[in-house]
Design a protein around this motif. Structure first.
Motif, short mmCIF file in Angstrom:
data_model
loop_
_atom_site.label_atom_id
_atom_site.label_comp_id
_atom_site.label_asym_id
_atom_site.label_seq_id
_atom_site.Cartn_x
_atom_site.Cartn_y
_atom_site.Cartn_z
N GLU A 210 0.83 -1.21 0.00
CA GLU A 210 0.00 0.00 0.00
C GLU A 210 0.86 1.26 0.00
OE1 GLU A 210 -2.66 -0.24 3.30
OE2 GLU A 210 -3.70 -2.02 2.53
N ALA A 211 1.99 1.21 0.71
CA ALA A 211 2.86 2.39 0.83
C ALA A 211 3.65 2.65 -0.45
CB ALA A 211 3.82 2.21 2.01
N THR A 212 4.12 1.58 -1.10
CA THR A 212 4.99 1.76 -2.28
C THR A 212 4.21 1.76 -3.60
OG1 THR A 212 5.40 -0.63 -2.37
CG2 THR A 212 6.97 0.70 -1.11
N LYS A 213 2.96 1.29 -3.55
CA LYS A 213 2.09 1.24 -4.75
C LYS A 213 2.82 0.65 -5.96
CE LYS A 213 -0.82 5.14 -3.35
NZ LYS A 213 -0.27 5.17 -1.97
N PRO A 214 3.22 -0.63 -5.87
CA PRO A 214 3.98 -1.24 -6.97
C PRO A 214 3.16 -1.39 -8.25
CG PRO A 214 3.32 -2.91 -5.38
CD PRO A 214 2.96 -1.57 -4.78
N ASP A 215 3.84 -1.23 -9.38
CA ASP A 215 3.21 -1.50 -10.68
C ASP A 215 3.09 -2.99 -10.92
OD1 ASP A 215 3.09 1.29 -11.89
OD2 ASP A 215 5.20 1.16 -11.33
N LEU A 216 3.99 -3.76 -10.28
CA LEU A 216 3.99 -5.21 -10.45
C LEU A 216 4.49 -5.86 -9.17
CD1 LEU A 216 3.84 -7.81 -12.25
CD2 LEU A 216 6.21 -7.35 -12.91
N VAL A 217 3.77 -6.91 -8.72
CA VAL A 217 4.23 -7.74 -7.60
C VAL A 217 4.69 -9.07 -8.18
CG1 VAL A 217 3.61 -8.92 -5.46
CG2 VAL A 217 2.66 -6.65 -5.95
N ILE A 218 5.96 -9.42 -7.92
CA ILE A 218 6.53 -10.66 -8.43
C ILE A 218 6.68 -11.66 -7.29
CG2 ILE A 218 8.56 -11.74 -9.48
CD1 ILE A 218 9.08 -9.15 -10.97
N PHE A 219 6.11 -12.85 -7.48
CA PHE A 219 6.22 -13.93 -6.51
C PHE A 219 7.41 -14.81 -6.89
CE2 PHE A 219 4.77 -18.35 -5.30
CZ PHE A 219 5.01 -18.20 -3.94
N VAL A 220 8.38 -14.93 -5.97
CA VAL A 220 9.59 -15.74 -6.22
C VAL A 220 9.39 -17.11 -5.61
CG1 VAL A 220 12.08 -15.92 -5.88
CG2 VAL A 220 11.03 -13.67 -6.24
N MET A 221 9.50 -18.15 -6.45
CA MET A 221 9.22 -19.52 -6.02
C MET A 221 10.44 -20.41 -6.22
SD MET A 221 7.31 -22.06 -5.07
CE MET A 221 5.61 -21.55 -5.09
N ASP A 222 10.88 -21.05 -5.14
CA ASP A 222 11.98 -22.02 -5.20
C ASP A 222 11.46 -23.30 -5.86
OD1 ASP A 222 13.84 -23.99 -4.65
OD2 ASP A 222 14.15 -23.41 -2.57
N SER A 223 12.17 -23.77 -6.88
CA SER A 223 11.69 -24.94 -7.64
C SER A 223 11.67 -26.22 -6.80
CB SER A 223 12.57 -25.16 -8.88
OG SER A 223 13.87 -25.56 -8.50
N SER A 224 12.29 -26.20 -5.62
CA SER A 224 12.37 -27.42 -4.81
C SER A 224 11.21 -27.56 -3.82
CB SER A 224 13.67 -27.44 -4.02
OG SER A 224 13.67 -26.40 -3.05
N ILE A 225 10.27 -26.64 -3.82
CA ILE A 225 9.26 -26.60 -2.75
C ILE A 225 8.31 -27.79 -2.77
CG2 ILE A 225 7.65 -25.17 -4.05
CD1 ILE A 225 6.99 -23.78 -1.40
N GLY A 226 8.11 -28.41 -3.91
CA GLY A 226 7.31 -29.63 -3.97
C GLY A 226 5.82 -29.38 -3.86
N GLN A 227 5.13 -30.33 -3.20
CA GLN A 227 3.66 -30.31 -3.17
C GLN A 227 3.08 -29.10 -2.46
OE1 GLN A 227 1.46 -32.21 -4.62
NE2 GLN A 227 2.69 -33.91 -5.38
N ALA A 228 3.86 -28.43 -1.61
CA ALA A 228 3.36 -27.26 -0.88
C ALA A 228 3.21 -26.04 -1.78
CB ALA A 228 4.29 -26.94 0.29
N ALA A 229 3.73 -26.12 -2.98
CA ALA A 229 3.79 -24.95 -3.86
C ALA A 229 2.43 -24.32 -4.11
CB ALA A 229 4.42 -25.34 -5.20
N PHE A 230 1.45 -25.13 -4.41
CA PHE A 230 0.13 -24.60 -4.77
C PHE A 230 -0.47 -23.79 -3.63
CE2 PHE A 230 -4.40 -24.57 -5.50
CZ PHE A 230 -4.51 -24.35 -6.87
N ASP A 231 -0.49 -24.37 -2.42
CA ASP A 231 -1.10 -23.68 -1.27
C ASP A 231 -0.35 -22.41 -0.90
OD1 ASP A 231 -3.02 -25.63 -1.11
OD2 ASP A 231 -1.98 -26.80 0.42
N GLN A 232 0.98 -22.49 -0.91
CA GLN A 232 1.77 -21.31 -0.56
C GLN A 232 1.55 -20.19 -1.57
OE1 GLN A 232 3.43 -20.79 2.11
NE2 GLN A 232 4.07 -22.72 2.98
#
Length: 493
Positions: A210-232
């Motif tokens: 809210e404070a920085t008002k980003p034009d884009l939010v990028i989600f960084v995902m570690d490829s090793s996370i496995g089955q938890a990826a979807f929920d996270q």
């Protein structure tokens, strides 16, 4: 299972299907079951795998296929398209625009490589003439600011943070305001890593947004996370407006499929993948070339574009002319080895070349292969201009080989090994004889203008046979449009 292993498993299943005498429903089911097992082993979400199977079976309906249809090609195309659909949400992300300050906020799990990825992202755009800056709004992790400061200093990118201020919202806002005043056109805000159980950190993330008002939010995902990826990934999407995904650590021994599930959870496109620890081990993600490489089909356009980046523009017309003439000399091999060494990690570069010799790039032996190329170049340094520029392999007599070996400090058998590699690459090069050269005479134009005839020369014979030869390529181009086909076979978007 690393993505390379996943691709190998899928490619083997397709090959077994292609080798079948008769393509029927039983063969299709065996192929799909093998592919599904590989995807599930790689932690792709079960629902995604099941949906893929059902979609392919709808497309490949044997009762509806008229006689004369190439069932192999229809099945392969359906599998290719479904794999692309799994990774493609069908929409593009926000693209930074020059001439204005673009605020990009990075979010992700603890340990996902987010801070390093922020710097890689900034460095990628810096090389293209942008003026990036980094803001460390991570006050939760000890050493976060030190890491960002070290990375930014190494890449010569301005940064902002504080050792004393504990409010990430204040730091984020102050950093963005400062770099806007300094006319930076790409302001990257790094936030604290978190997981979906940490309600307080998610609230903090919303406040920073809210404070920085980003034009884009990028989600960084570690490829090793496995089955938890979807929920996270879904938890992040519910807290902030995630607009893009970057997948990290695609070079390791981790399972990659879980990260692909993040695309489905966030309904946001993957825009980059991290392929190593170094600053330049960072690739723009494009679905069709990625799937092509996943299946061992190469990414011809990506390879040509990398050569385009490292090769001086004035050299390109001359090289393309020699390519069209089928002329291949030791000097050309030397120059291309030079270019390849500048293009990044060798395993990634060679995976782009359809049918490239696995012997020059054995899996897990990237450093050894790099050493081998440098050794070859050292031997060529001991050759005369006549030897380097000759197109006659017989010129290298036994006495000349002995002289080169002595001059390079190598064994005679090593020089002979280098000459065998030259002959092998010369055969590949000769297949490009008669290639139509674009008027502009540059590499990028060549990759854009690959037609069926040119593609047929680049593709390995077994793949071309599976597609149905040059005629099959031409038919596919008519059905799909040449642009789409080029993408399917590793061409441009």
């Amino acid at each position: 299972m690393v993505l390379g292993e996943l691709g190998g498993s899928i490619a083997r299943a397709l090959q077994q299907m292609s080798n079948a005498t008769v393509i029927d429903e039983k063969v299709l089911n065996e192929c799909l079951n093998e592919i599904s097992r590989a995807l599930l082993k790689s932690d792709v979400q079960f629902k995604m795998v099941r949906d893929m199977q059902l979609n392919i079976k709808k497309i490949v309906n044997f009762d509806d296929l008229a006689a004369g249809h190439n069932k192999r090609r229809i099945i392969q195309q359906a599998i290719f398209n479904e794999l692309c659909n799994m990774m493609d949400p069908g929409k593009t992300s926000y693209t930074p625009k020059k001439g204005k300050p673009n605020v990009i906020m990075f979010v992700g799990l603890q340990g996902s490589g987010k801070t390093t990825t922020c710097t890689k992202y900034a460095y990628h755009y810096q090389k293209k003439g942008w003026k990036p800056a980094l803001v460390c709004a991570d006050t939760f992790r000890a050493g976060a600011f030190d890491q960002l400061k070290q990375n930014a200093t190494k890449a010569k990118i301005p940064f902002y943070g504080s050792y004393t201020e504990s409010d990430p919202v204040k730091i984020g806002q102050e950093g963005v305001d400062r770099f806007k005043e300094e006319n930076c056109d790409l302001i990257i805000v790094d936030t604290s890593g978190r997981h979906k159980q940490e309600a307080a950190l998610f609230e903090e993330m919303r406040q920073v947004s809210e404070a920085t008002k980003p034009d884009l939010v990028i989600f960084v995902m570690d490829s090793s996370i496995g089955q938890a990826a979807f929920d996270q990934a879904q938890a992040f999407k519910q807290s902030v407006s995630v607009g893009a995904v970057i997948i990290t650590k695609m070079d390791g021994h981790a399972k990659g499929g879980g990260a692909l599930s993040a695309v489905a959870a966030t309904k946001s496109p993957v825009i980059f993948i991290g392929t190593g620890e170094h600053m330049d081990e960072f690739e723009v993600f494009d679905v069709k070339p990625f799937v092509s490489r996943l299946l061992g089909m190469g990414d011809w356009s990506g390879f040509m574009n990398k050569i385009h980046e490292v090769m001086p523009t004035e050299q390109q017309p001359e090289l393309l002319q020699k390519l069209s003439e089928g002329t291949f000399t030791l000097r050309i091999m030397y120059e291309q080895f030079q270019n390849i060494l500048q293009m990044g990690p060798l395993n990634q570069v060679f995976s782009m070349i359809p049918g490239f010799s696995a012997e020059l790039m054995p899996k897990g032996q990237e450093k050894e292969s790099q050493t081998r190329i440098k050794k070859f170049m050292t031997m060529m340094d001991s050759m005369t201009n006549d030897e380097l520029d000759s197109t006659n392999p017989k010129l290298m007599t036994e006495s000349r080989i002995v002289r080169v070996a002595r001059g390079a400090g190598r064994a005679v058998k090593e020089v002979k090994e280098m000459l065998e590699e030259y002959k092998r690459l010369g055969k590949v090069w000769s297949k490009m004889k008669g290639l139509k050269i674009p008027k502009k005479g540059d590499m990028s134009a060549l990759s854009r203008n690959m037609n069926a005839q040119n593609m047929s020369k680049v593709l390995p014979p077994n793949m071309l046979k599976q597609i149905g030869g040059v005629g099959g390529l031409q038919n596919l181009m008519k059905q799909m449009g040449s642009k789409d086909l080029a993408g399917m076979l590793g061409g441009n978007k």
